[in-house]
Design a protein around this motif. Structure first.
Motif, short mmCIF file in Angstrom:
data_model
loop_
_atom_site.label_atom_id
_atom_site.label_comp_id
_atom_site.label_asym_id
_atom_site.label_seq_id
_atom_site.Cartn_x
_atom_site.Cartn_y
_atom_site.Cartn_z
N VAL A 185 0.85 -1.19 0.00
CA VAL A 185 0.00 0.00 0.00
C VAL A 185 0.89 1.24 0.00
O VAL A 185 1.71 1.43 0.90
N VAL A 186 0.73 2.08 -1.02
CA VAL A 186 1.57 3.27 -1.19
C VAL A 186 0.67 4.49 -1.25
O VAL A 186 -0.28 4.55 -2.04
N ALA A 187 0.94 5.48 -0.40
CA ALA A 187 0.18 6.73 -0.39
C ALA A 187 1.11 7.88 -0.76
O ALA A 187 2.26 7.94 -0.31
N LEU A 188 0.60 8.79 -1.58
CA LEU A 188 1.33 10.01 -1.91
C LEU A 188 0.74 11.16 -1.13
O LEU A 188 -0.47 11.42 -1.20
N LEU A 189 1.59 11.86 -0.39
CA LEU A 189 1.18 13.02 0.40
C LEU A 189 1.76 14.28 -0.21
O LEU A 189 2.66 14.23 -1.05
N GLY A 190 1.25 15.43 0.24
CA GLY A 190 1.84 16.68 -0.19
C GLY A 190 0.82 17.78 -0.33
O GLY A 190 -0.39 17.55 -0.29
N PRO A 191 1.31 19.02 -0.50
CA PRO A 191 0.40 20.17 -0.64
C PRO A 191 -0.38 20.10 -1.95
O PRO A 191 -0.07 19.32 -2.85
N LEU A 291 1.32 0.59 5.43
CA LEU A 291 1.17 1.68 4.45
C LEU A 291 2.47 2.47 4.38
O LEU A 291 3.00 2.92 5.39
N ARG A 292 3.00 2.63 3.16
CA ARG A 292 4.23 3.39 2.96
C ARG A 292 3.86 4.74 2.35
O ARG A 292 3.23 4.81 1.30
#
Length: 400
Positions: A185-191, A291-292
């Protein structure tokens, strides 16, 4: 340092009171209009540390109740002594704050100039290299550290290649894992606006091309931005992968359980400013075992913005970062300085809008090469305007 407050019908009379009581060298710390005139707070000398303490206090018009030191309207009187300063509430004049900021910037510039002058006397070659590294966009502490590693040489081109090809390249942290090959499971974070959804689409398209649509799951937690869900839905339809919206941490847990048989699940998260008060709550909702999380950083962002973003989103354990918009950044040095300073591994980079072509695994040497190419392009532009000053920079950049 003696601080006093003065009230008068107008500014001219207030300044006269200040001059009478504290002399012509007094410093105005704050001023404001009153219903019956003006109020001025002045000091007989400027103490930056004290001003910082005062500015950190809560804003207010009078001393806190119970201090027994409130000043009556009109005339002037002494403010509390040092023991009461932490309880004093007041506002620093914006003009004074701006002046202090400008003086701080000027001091930093002068200190840099003095360091460069001293370095030029000790080692002209290192001084020249320092200038080129500044043109590359690297932060001053990193430049000093790189120069300390330089071996003895009298050849500018060789020194430039050593600094870039060996020392700077070795400093850039690169993620050990391949997020597509490793799966999970890969999540992309950011503004907002850094390219998370487009990057998710690139990753998804690349994965489907290599492993097939049936092994991929797509989730989005972005219910803030208008059209965000529809954008990912369109990508999902093209790939043959349904996209599920989740509104809470509980929904995310349920959705991930339902997708447990998928080889890879990509999670597109809501874009939030690093200063958004909801950020902590949003990050807390992503704390799931297995989750990464990867932080998405726009390569064309200012270094201060990059630092703030990494610090804010770094409250959640980060597996690394994705650098986007390499094709839009005139200088990559600030971004490299930021990931080096925060020791944030770079997993992959994007350099265009094409899906999935403009997505590449991160390599330190490639990033340094891009930084040098951008410096070379700026040198070429400068040479077109002022040929002589830009010749040396252009020649050295060509050696990178």
């Amino acid at each position: 340092m003696q601080i006093k407050r003065y009230s008068a019908p107008d500014m001219r009379r207030a300044l006269h009171l200040v001059r009478q009581a504290q002399g012509s060298q007094a410093v105005i710390l704050s001023s404001r209009r009153l219903s019956d005139g003006v109020e001025v707070i002045a000091a007989d000398e400027y103490d930056a540390a004290l001003v910082e303490r005062l500015a950190a206090a809560d804003h207010g018009d009078a001393l806190p109740p119970g201090t027994g030191r409130e000043l009556p309207p009109g005339g002037h009187g002494d403010l509390p002594g040092p023991a009461d300063l932490d309880r004093l509430a007041w506002a620093v004049d914006p003009a004074i704050a701006q002046l202090r900021s400008e003086l701080t910037t000027l001091r930093a510039l002068l200190e840099t100039e003095l360091r460069q002058s001293a370095l030029a006397r000790r080692s002209p070659l290192q001084a020249q290299l320092a200038q080129y590294l500044e043109q590359l966009g690297l932060a001053a502490p990193l430049i000093g550290s790189l120069l300390e590693q330089l071996t003895e040489t009298q050849d500018l081109g060789a020194a430039w290649r050593e600094v870039l090809g060996q020392h700077l390249t070795a400093r850039i942290p690169i993620a050990d894992d391949d997020m597509l090959a490793e799966g999970g499971v890969v999540a992309l974070l950011g503004p907002t606006g850094v390219g998370k959804t487009t990057t998710i689409a690139k990753l998804a398209s690349r994965f489907v091309r290599e492993h097939g649509a049936r092994h991929l799951g797509l989730l989005t937690t972005d219910n803030y931005r208008i059209g965000a869900h529809e954008q990912l839905q369109n990508y999902g339809r093209l790939l043959g992968v349904p996209v599920q919206m989740v509104d809470s941490a509980e929904d995310l847990t349920t959705a991930l359980a339902a997708l447990a048989n998928k080889r890879l699940v990509l999670v597109d998260t809501a874009g939030m400013s690093q200063r958004d008060l909801r950020l902590g709550e949003a990050l807390a909702g992503l704390q799931h075992s297995g989750l990464r999380s990867y932080l998405t950083l726009a390569s064309n962002a200012h270094e201060t913005m990059l630092d703030e973003t990494i610090s804010a989103f770094g409250k959640l354990p980060l597996a690394g970062c994705v650098l986007t918009k390499l094709d839009e950044c005139p200088s990559l040095g600030a971004t490299l300085s930021a990931v080096i300073r925060h020791r944030l591994p770079v997993a992959c980079v994007t350099d265009g809008q094409r899906v999935p072509e403009d997505l590449r695994p991160a390599r330190a040497r490639d990033l340094v090469s891009v930084a040098a190419q951008r410096m070379h392009a700026r040198a070429e532009q400068a040479a077109a305007v002022a040929p002589e000053p830009a010749v040396a920079a252009r020649r050295v950049a060509a050696h990178a």
